[in-house]
Design a protein around this motif. Structure first.
Motif, PDB file in Angstrom:
ATOM      1  N   PRO A  53       0.819  -1.207   0.000  1.00 18.00           N
ATOM      2  CA  PRO A  53       0.000   0.000   0.000  1.00 18.00           C
ATOM      3  C   PRO A  53       0.858   1.265   0.000  1.00 18.00           C
ATOM      4  CG  PRO A  53       0.123  -0.866   2.225  1.00 18.00           C
ATOM      5  CD  PRO A  53       0.868  -1.831   1.324  1.00 18.00           C
ATOM      6  N   VAL A  54       0.290   2.334  -0.561  1.00 16.36           N
ATOM      7  CA  VAL A  54       0.915   3.651  -0.513  1.00 16.36           C
ATOM      8  C   VAL A  54       0.296   4.361   0.672  1.00 16.36           C
ATOM      9  CG1 VAL A  54       1.215   5.836  -1.707  1.00 16.36           C
ATOM     10  CG2 VAL A  54       1.234   3.684  -3.008  1.00 16.36           C
ATOM     11  N   ARG A  55       1.155   4.817   1.598  1.00 15.15           N
ATOM     12  CA  ARG A  55       0.660   5.449   2.822  1.00 15.15           C
ATOM     13  C   ARG A  55       1.241   6.838   2.977  1.00 15.15           C
ATOM     14  NH1 ARG A  55       1.588  -0.024   5.908  1.00 15.15           N
ATOM     15  NH2 ARG A  55      -0.491  -0.898   5.688  1.00 15.15           N
ATOM     16  N   GLY A  56       0.568   7.650   3.762  1.00 15.23           N
ATOM     17  CA  GLY A  56       1.085   8.976   4.095  1.00 15.23           C
ATOM     18  C   GLY A  56       0.606  10.061   3.163  1.00 15.23           C
ATOM     19  N   ASP A  57       1.209  11.227   3.321  1.00 12.27           N
ATOM     20  CA  ASP A  57       0.854  12.423   2.574  1.00 12.27           C
ATOM     21  C   ASP A  57       2.144  13.039   2.041  1.00 12.27           C
ATOM     22  OD1 ASP A  57       0.434  15.249   2.039  1.00 12.27           O
ATOM     23  OD2 ASP A  57      -1.496  15.049   3.026  1.00 12.27           O
ATOM     24  N   ALA A  58       2.180  13.306   0.761  1.00  8.48           N
ATOM     25  CA  ALA A  58       3.398  13.825   0.131  1.00  8.48           C
ATOM     26  C   ALA A  58       3.807  15.192   0.672  1.00  8.48           C
ATOM     27  CB  ALA A  58       3.210  13.904  -1.381  1.00  8.48           C
ATOM     28  N   HIS A  59       2.890  15.898   1.339  1.00  8.70           N
ATOM     29  CA  HIS A  59       3.198  17.238   1.837  1.00  8.70           C
ATOM     30  C   HIS A  59       3.240  17.309   3.357  1.00  8.70           C
ATOM     31  CE1 HIS A  59       3.010  18.650  -2.250  1.00  8.70           C
ATOM     32  NE2 HIS A  59       1.863  18.018  -2.379  1.00  8.70           N
ATOM     33  N   ALA A  60       2.951  16.215   4.023  1.00 10.78           N
ATOM     34  CA  ALA A  60       2.964  16.202   5.495  1.00 10.78           C
ATOM     35  C   ALA A  60       3.630  14.913   5.966  1.00 10.78           C
ATOM     36  CB  ALA A  60       1.543  16.309   6.042  1.00 10.78           C
ATOM     37  N   GLY A  61       4.945  14.903   6.003  1.00  7.67           N
ATOM     38  CA  GLY A  61       5.668  13.731   6.480  1.00  7.67           C
ATOM     39  C   GLY A  61       6.099  12.773   5.398  1.00  7.67           C
ATOM     40  N   GLY A  62       5.525  12.868   4.231  1.00 10.78           N
ATOM     41  CA  GLY A  62       5.963  12.059   3.096  1.00 10.78           C
ATOM     42  C   GLY A  62       5.103  10.853   2.793  1.00 10.78           C
ATOM     43  N   LEU A  63       5.057  10.511   1.507  1.00 15.47           N
ATOM     44  CA  LEU A  63       4.438   9.263   1.067  1.00 15.47           C
ATOM     45  C   LEU A  63       5.403   8.135   1.371  1.00 15.47           C
ATOM     46  CD1 LEU A  63       3.033   9.869  -2.542  1.00 15.47           C
ATOM     47  CD2 LEU A  63       1.743   9.451  -0.458  1.00 15.47           C
ATOM     48  N   ARG A  64       4.864   6.995   1.742  1.00 14.27           N
ATOM     49  CA  ARG A  64       5.695   5.820   2.008  1.00 14.27           C
ATOM     50  C   ARG A  64       5.140   4.659   1.191  1.00 14.27           C
ATOM     51  NH1 ARG A  64       8.935   6.975   6.391  1.00 14.27           N
ATOM     52  NH2 ARG A  64       8.311   8.833   7.505  1.00 14.27           N
ATOM     53  N   PHE A  65       6.062   4.024   0.470  1.00 12.16           N
ATOM     54  CA  PHE A  65       5.703   2.877  -0.370  1.00 12.16           C
ATOM     55  C   PHE A  65       6.973   2.079  -0.617  1.00 12.16           C
ATOM     56  CE2 PHE A  65       6.507   6.615  -2.935  1.00 12.16           C
ATOM     57  CZ  PHE A  65       7.427   6.187  -3.880  1.00 12.16           C
ATOM     58  N   ARG A  66       6.858   0.994  -1.340  1.00 10.63           N
ATOM     59  CA  ARG A  66       8.019   0.169  -1.673  1.00 10.63           C
ATOM     60  C   ARG A  66       8.140   0.080  -3.189  1.00 10.63           C
ATOM     61  NH1 ARG A  66      10.160  -2.785   2.582  1.00 10.63           N
ATOM     62  NH2 ARG A  66       8.964  -2.593   4.480  1.00 10.63           N
ATOM     63  N   LEU A  67       9.383  -0.097  -3.647  1.00 11.00           N
ATOM     64  CA  LEU A  67       9.643  -0.319  -5.065  1.00 11.00           C
ATOM     65  C   LEU A  67      10.281  -1.686  -5.244  1.00 11.00           C
ATOM     66  CD1 LEU A  67      11.173   3.036  -6.412  1.00 11.00           C
ATOM     67  CD2 LEU A  67       8.886   2.114  -6.807  1.00 11.00           C
ATOM     68  N   LYS A  68       9.907  -2.359  -6.336  1.00 12.38           N
ATOM     69  CA  LYS A  68      10.543  -3.620  -6.706  1.00 12.38           C
ATOM     70  C   LYS A  68      11.004  -3.498  -8.149  1.00 12.38           C
ATOM     71  CE  LYS A  68       6.545  -6.184  -8.438  1.00 12.38           C
ATOM     72  NZ  LYS A  68       5.856  -7.466  -8.366  1.00 12.38           N
ATOM     73  N   ASP A  69      11.833  -4.449  -8.575  1.00  9.64           N
ATOM     74  CA  ASP A  69      12.314  -4.451  -9.947  1.00  9.64           C
ATOM     75  C   ASP A  69      11.136  -4.537 -10.909  1.00  9.64           C
ATOM     76  OD1 ASP A  69      14.822  -4.477  -8.820  1.00  9.64           O
ATOM     77  OD2 ASP A  69      15.499  -6.277  -9.872  1.00  9.64           O
ATOM     78  N   ILE A  70      11.233  -3.810 -12.001  1.00 11.74           N
ATOM     79  CA  ILE A  70      10.156  -3.785 -12.991  1.00 11.74           C
ATOM     80  C   ILE A  70       9.951  -5.154 -13.620  1.00 11.74           C
ATOM     81  CG2 ILE A  70       9.498  -2.841 -15.250  1.00 11.74           C
ATOM     82  CD1 ILE A  70      10.794  -0.174 -14.273  1.00 11.74           C
ATOM     83  N   ASP A  71      11.041  -5.895 -13.858  1.00 14.01           N
ATOM     84  CA  ASP A  71      10.903  -7.205 -14.498  1.00 14.01           C
ATOM     85  C   ASP A  71      10.437  -8.293 -13.542  1.00 14.01           C
ATOM     86  OD1 ASP A  71      13.133  -7.875 -12.977  1.00 14.01           O
ATOM     87  OD2 ASP A  71      14.504  -7.928 -14.683  1.00 14.01           O
ATOM     88  N   GLY A  72      10.388  -7.993 -12.235  1.00 16.30           N
ATOM     89  CA  GLY A  72       9.888  -8.949 -11.252  1.00 16.30           C
ATOM     90  C   GLY A  72      10.811 -10.112 -10.964  1.00 16.30           C
ATOM     91  N   ALA A  73      12.048 -10.077 -11.490  1.00 17.01           N
ATOM     92  CA  ALA A  73      12.966 -11.201 -11.319  1.00 17.01           C
ATOM     93  C   ALA A  73      13.538 -11.299  -9.905  1.00 17.01           C
ATOM     94  CB  ALA A  73      14.105 -11.098 -12.325  1.00 17.01           C
ATOM     95  N   GLY A  87       6.751  16.081  -1.820  1.00 19.43           N
ATOM     96  CA  GLY A  87       6.690  16.968  -2.981  1.00 19.43           C
ATOM     97  C   GLY A  87       5.500  16.649  -3.851  1.00 19.43           C
ATOM     98  N   SER A  88       5.512  17.243  -5.051  1.00 22.65           N
ATOM     99  CA  SER A  88       4.379  17.056  -5.951  1.00 22.65           C
ATOM    100  C   SER A  88       4.357  15.615  -6.463  1.00 22.65           C
ATOM    101  CB  SER A  88       4.454  18.039  -7.120  1.00 22.65           C
ATOM    102  OG  SER A  88       5.649  17.858  -7.839  1.00 22.65           O
ATOM    103  N   VAL A  89       3.147  15.110  -6.611  1.00 25.28           N
ATOM    104  CA  VAL A  89       2.940  13.719  -7.034  1.00 25.28           C
ATOM    105  C   VAL A  89       2.242  13.729  -8.389  1.00 25.28           C
ATOM    106  CG1 VAL A  89       1.833  11.523  -6.464  1.00 25.28           C
ATOM    107  CG2 VAL A  89       2.758  12.960  -4.645  1.00 25.28           C
ATOM    108  N   PRO A  90       2.818  13.087  -9.392  1.00 27.20           N
ATOM    109  CA  PRO A  90       2.157  13.022 -10.700  1.00 27.20           C
ATOM    110  C   PRO A  90       0.785  12.352 -10.593  1.00 27.20           C
ATOM    111  CG  PRO A  90       4.443  12.280 -10.858  1.00 27.20           C
ATOM    112  CD  PRO A  90       4.124  12.426  -9.395  1.00 27.20           C
ATOM    113  N   ASP A  91      -0.145  12.805 -11.424  1.00 25.67           N
ATOM    114  CA  ASP A  91      -1.504  12.254 -11.413  1.00 25.67           C
ATOM    115  C   ASP A  91      -1.520  10.747 -11.628  1.00 25.67           C
ATOM    116  OD1 ASP A  91      -2.603  14.758 -10.998  1.00 25.67           O
ATOM    117  OD2 ASP A  91      -3.028  15.102 -13.123  1.00 25.67           O
ATOM    118  N   LEU A  92      -0.599  10.230 -12.403  1.00 27.37           N
ATOM    119  CA  LEU A  92      -0.598   8.806 -12.741  1.00 27.37           C
ATOM    120  C   LEU A  92       0.048   7.925 -11.677  1.00 27.37           C
ATOM    121  CD1 LEU A  92       0.258   9.016 -16.540  1.00 27.37           C
ATOM    122  CD2 LEU A  92      -1.975   8.634 -15.479  1.00 27.37           C
ATOM    123  N   PHE A  93       0.546   8.520 -10.577  1.00 27.67           N
ATOM    124  CA  PHE A  93       1.193   7.724  -9.533  1.00 27.67           C
ATOM    125  C   PHE A  93       0.172   6.853  -8.817  1.00 27.67           C
ATOM    126  CE2 PHE A  93       2.222   7.094  -5.057  1.00 27.67           C
ATOM    127  CZ  PHE A  93       3.413   6.410  -5.180  1.00 27.67           C
TER     128      PHE A  93
END
Length: 109
Positions: free
Chosen positions: A30-50, A61-67
């Motif tokens: 899950p994506v948690r938090g607020d980008a302007h109050a303490g920060g968004l928190r999430f995890r990233l994994k490799d795109i290929d899933g390997a 900071g600012s968050v793109p609409d497609l995030f």
């Protein structure tokens, strides 16, 4: 690196790097938090899933609409105490190619 830019790495390549890098990966919810109050928190994994590596990220900071979870993104920052701290406003979302076939498409259909 030509031009003096920051290296681009995937979550499985990040390791214990402490220098500034561009981290490219797939957002895992899950994506948690607020980008302007303490920060968004999430995890990233490799795109290929390997790889099973998941890197915790904190972003302000600012968050793109497609995030959202499941989207490919690139953020610039550095690893601090096991968390990738992204620079404010550095997030770029990658749009899926409109030319890529859908998972259920069959050739010649």
């Amino acid at each position: 690196i030509a031009g003096g830019g920051n290296p681009s790495v995937s979550p499985s390549e990040l390791g214990d790097r402490s220098e500034k890098v561009h981290l490219a990966g797939l957002v895992v919810g899950p994506v948690r938090g607020d980008a302007h109050a303490g920060g968004l928190r999430f995890r990233l994994k490799d795109i290929d899933g390997a790889s099973t590596v998941r890197v915790p990220v904190r972003y302000t900071g600012s968050v793109p609409d497609l995030f959202r979870a499941g989207r490919h993104i690139v953020v610039q920052g550095r690893l601090v105490d096991g968390v990738f701290v992204a620079e404010p406003g550095s997030m770029i979302t990658k749009c899926p190619s409109k030319y890529a076939p859908k998972a259920n498409d069959e050739p010649g259909a």
